[in-house]
Design a protein around this motif. Structure first.
Motif, PDB file in Angstrom:
ATOM      1  N   VAL A  70       4.718  -6.914 -42.156  1.00 36.19           N
ATOM      2  CA  VAL A  70       3.491  -7.627 -42.529  1.00 36.19           C
ATOM      3  C   VAL A  70       3.825  -9.032 -43.017  1.00 36.19           C
ATOM      4  N   LYS A  71       4.892  -9.148 -43.781  1.00 33.32           N
ATOM      5  CA  LYS A  71       5.333 -10.472 -44.243  1.00 33.32           C
ATOM      6  C   LYS A  71       5.627 -11.385 -43.055  1.00 33.32           C
ATOM      7  N   ASP A  72       6.397 -10.875 -42.099  1.00 34.39           N
ATOM      8  CA  ASP A  72       6.753 -11.674 -40.921  1.00 34.39           C
ATOM      9  C   ASP A  72       5.508 -12.032 -40.110  1.00 34.39           C
ATOM     10  N   TYR A  73       4.586 -11.085 -39.993  1.00 31.55           N
ATOM     11  CA  TYR A  73       3.364 -11.332 -39.230  1.00 31.55           C
ATOM     12  C   TYR A  73       2.504 -12.405 -39.912  1.00 31.55           C
ATOM     13  N   MET A  74       2.263 -12.242 -41.199  1.00 32.09           N
ATOM     14  CA  MET A  74       1.355 -13.135 -41.912  1.00 32.09           C
ATOM     15  C   MET A  74       1.927 -14.536 -42.080  1.00 32.09           C
TER      16      MET A  74
END
Length: 254
Positions: A70-74
């Motif tokens: 989620v961190k990488d996506y956001m």
């Protein structure tokens, strides 16, 4: 004859080399840490799909193994790209609308117009229990940046002559700081900003937002479009002709 010998020689060499190459390739793709990473990425990508399509229903936390995902996506290009595509789809639809003079588009605010990514990055991308007090303190700072794709959509809709309304789950006492933040982020000229009043306390978001949209319908507005990051921004009654869901794998609001 020489040609046949050459062919046999090459065939023999290939027979010797082929198992070595095959063994090398298999070893490369069966390293435990690589398989684990690929499995996690595949699972988390599918989990995000389930969340965005609302197949997951009500959920409370980002799975622990998906926090980095989620961190990488956001914080990466994918979130920006997905948001741009939603804006493009919204504009393509808006261009087909026949204006009546009472034409409305309703925007949610958090994770739709304004991005609270700086706050959620500090909170583990919602892997922690929601802290209302700390989030309200963040809101008071009026420092949330705009989501660029939504700012572009917002401005182009206004140029088309569509009246913009803002409908947020924030409380009425946060009106001044919310307006300040919106203006600083580049948004202006909205017709009305709806916030939760005393009578709206405790209502599910889908109910509260439906009631506010109904007020617009009662005033004679045609709600051509609605943009939000939660299904509760878009569902219920007095819904828009077309609704556009922005990505948000960080949290869920019923």
């Amino acid at each position: 004859m020489a040609s046949d010998q050459t062919h046999l020689t090459l065939l023999f060499l290939f027979t010797l080399i082929s198992p070595i190459l095959s063994h090398s390739i298999i070893q490369q793709f069966t390293k435990p840490h690589l398989l684990f990473t690929l499995a996690n990425t595949l699972y988390c990508d599918s989990w995000r799909f389930s969340v965005e399509t609302n197949d997951a229903g009500s959920w409370s936390f980002t799975p622990e193994k998906c926090i980095d995902y989620v961190k990488d996506y956001m914080t990466g290009d994918r979130y920006i790209s997905d948001s741009e595509v939603v804006a493009d789809d919204s504009l393509e639809y808006a261009k087909t609308v026949e204006l009546t003079g009472k034409d409305a588009w309703v925007f949610d605010i958090d994770e739709t117009l304004l991005s609270n990514l700086p706050y959620y990055a500090d909170k583990g991308f919602d892997s922690q229990i929601y802290d209302e007090e700390s989030f309200n303190n963040w809101v008071e700072m009026s420092e949330a940046p705009s989501l660029p794709a939504s700012l572009r959509l917002y401005n182009e809709l206004e140029e088309m002559g569509i009246t913009v309304f803002l409908l947020t789950g924030r409380d009425e006492y946060q009106r001044n700081v919310t307006e300040k933040n919106l203006l600083q982020a580049g948004f202006s000229n909205w017709k009305k900003l709806f916030l939760r009043g005393t009578s709206d306390k405790g209502k599910a978001a889908s109910v509260y937002k439906s009631e506010k949209r109904m007020e617009l319908v009662d005033e004679g507005y045609v709600i051509h479009g609605c943009s939000g990051d939660q299904w509760s921004d878009l569902s219920g009654y007095a819904v828009a002709t077309r609704s556009f869901k922005l990505p948000n794998p960080m949290y869920y609001i019923a």
